[in-house]
Write a protein that holds these residues in place. Structure first.
Motif, PDB file in Angstrom:
ATOM      1  N   GLU A 200      18.315   0.123 -35.667  1.00 37.20           N
ATOM      2  CA  GLU A 200      17.430   1.246 -35.368  1.00 37.20           C
ATOM      3  C   GLU A 200      16.089   0.645 -34.988  1.00 37.20           C
ATOM      4  OE1 GLU A 200      16.962   4.166 -38.457  1.00 37.20           O
ATOM      5  OE2 GLU A 200      19.130   4.344 -38.701  1.00 37.20           O
TER       6      GLU A 200
ATOM      7  N   THR B  99      13.860  -1.629 -37.322  1.00 35.91           N
ATOM      8  CA  THR B  99      13.428  -1.166 -38.643  1.00 35.91           C
ATOM      9  C   THR B  99      14.576  -1.115 -39.638  1.00 35.91           C
ATOM     10  OG1 THR B  99      13.747   1.140 -37.986  1.00 35.91           O
ATOM     11  CG2 THR B  99      11.548   0.198 -37.682  1.00 35.91           C
ATOM     12  N   ARG B 100      15.795  -1.127 -39.134  1.00 35.30           N
ATOM     13  CA  ARG B 100      16.982  -1.066 -39.980  1.00 35.30           C
ATOM     14  C   ARG B 100      18.140  -1.692 -39.216  1.00 35.30           C
ATOM     15  NH1 ARG B 100      21.273   2.381 -40.248  1.00 35.30           N
ATOM     16  NH2 ARG B 100      22.273   2.575 -42.252  1.00 35.30           N
TER      17      ARG B 100
ATOM     18  N   ASP C  29      22.583  -2.583 -39.297  1.00 34.42           N
ATOM     19  CA  ASP C  29      23.856  -2.136 -39.846  1.00 34.42           C
ATOM     20  C   ASP C  29      24.981  -2.922 -39.188  1.00 34.42           C
ATOM     21  OD1 ASP C  29      25.976  -0.563 -40.832  1.00 34.42           O
ATOM     22  OD2 ASP C  29      24.849   1.286 -40.579  1.00 34.42           O
TER      23      ASP C  29
ATOM     24  N   ASP D 103      17.156  -2.196 -44.618  1.00 37.23           N
ATOM     25  CA  ASP D 103      15.920  -1.732 -44.002  1.00 37.23           C
ATOM     26  C   ASP D 103      14.936  -2.885 -43.980  1.00 37.23           C
ATOM     27  OD1 ASP D 103      16.885   0.879 -43.811  1.00 37.23           O
ATOM     28  OD2 ASP D 103      16.140   1.391 -45.802  1.00 37.23           O
ATOM     29  N   LYS D 104      14.073  -2.905 -42.973  1.00 32.32           N
ATOM     30  CA  LYS D 104      13.061  -3.952 -42.886  1.00 32.32           C
ATOM     31  C   LYS D 104      12.188  -3.874 -44.133  1.00 32.32           C
ATOM     32  CE  LYS D 104       9.801  -6.036 -39.817  1.00 32.32           C
ATOM     33  NZ  LYS D 104       9.235  -6.055 -38.485  1.00 32.32           N
TER      34      LYS D 104
ATOM     35  N   THR E  76      19.111  -4.723 -49.195  1.00 28.80           N
ATOM     36  CA  THR E  76      20.278  -4.882 -48.342  1.00 28.80           C
ATOM     37  C   THR E  76      21.511  -4.494 -49.137  1.00 28.80           C
ATOM     38  OG1 THR E  76      19.257  -6.673 -47.114  1.00 28.80           O
ATOM     39  CG2 THR E  76      21.648  -6.523 -46.993  1.00 28.80           C
TER      40      THR E  76
END
Length: 150
Positions: free
Chosen positions: A67, A76-77, A79, A103-104, A108
């Motif tokens: 993302e 920012t994220r 997956d 997420d940054k 995790t």
């Protein structure tokens, strides 16, 4: 080779044969291949820009996407997921065997599952623009991801 179709039964047999042949040509799995992740559409109406790829082969799939921030300059994220899948009509079922997300600056999450106890996720698929665009609607979360064929 020349075939003369003087009889109606013979012509009907050829017509049925060619109809079956054509129907087989269109039963190819439209998910197969690589797709570029474009947008994440959340059920609250927000829209996030994505960068990444989902790939489908035979019964296996995997995805990695990020993302992006509003300026589309920083992730920012992230997956990463994969496993097996089943497509029946417009119904897509993901059987997750592995999952990692973070997420940054945040935590995790890493999860693995066995083939006999996968994490199951139900979705529907919608194709557009001559099957060059794909939207996956995740039924449990009501979120959607838009992809374009690579």
């Amino acid at each position: 080779i020349s075939v003369k179709l003087n009889s109606q039964p013979m012509a009907s047999c050829f017509a049925v044969f060619f109809a079956l042949l054509l129907s087989c040509a269109y039963t190819v799995n439209p998910l197969l291949g690589a797709w570029s992740a474009e947008h994440y559409l959340l059920k609250d109406g927000s829209r996030k820009v994505l960068r990444g790829t989902i790939m489908f082969v035979e019964q296996y799939w995997n995805v990695v996407f990020f993302e992006m921030n509003n300026a589309n300059t920083t992730a920012t994220r992230g997956d990463g997921e994969g496993g097996t899948y089943k497509l029946e009509g417009d119904r897509l079922t993901f059987y997750h065997l592995y999952f990692v997300a973070g997420d940054k600056g945040g935590p995790t999450t890493v999860t693995t599952h066995t083939a006999d106890k996968p994490w199951i996720e139900h979705a529907t698929v919608q194709f557009a623009h001559h099957q060059r665009n794909l939207t996956i609607h995740f039924l449990d979360s009501d979120n959607r991801i838009e992809f374009s064929k690579l």
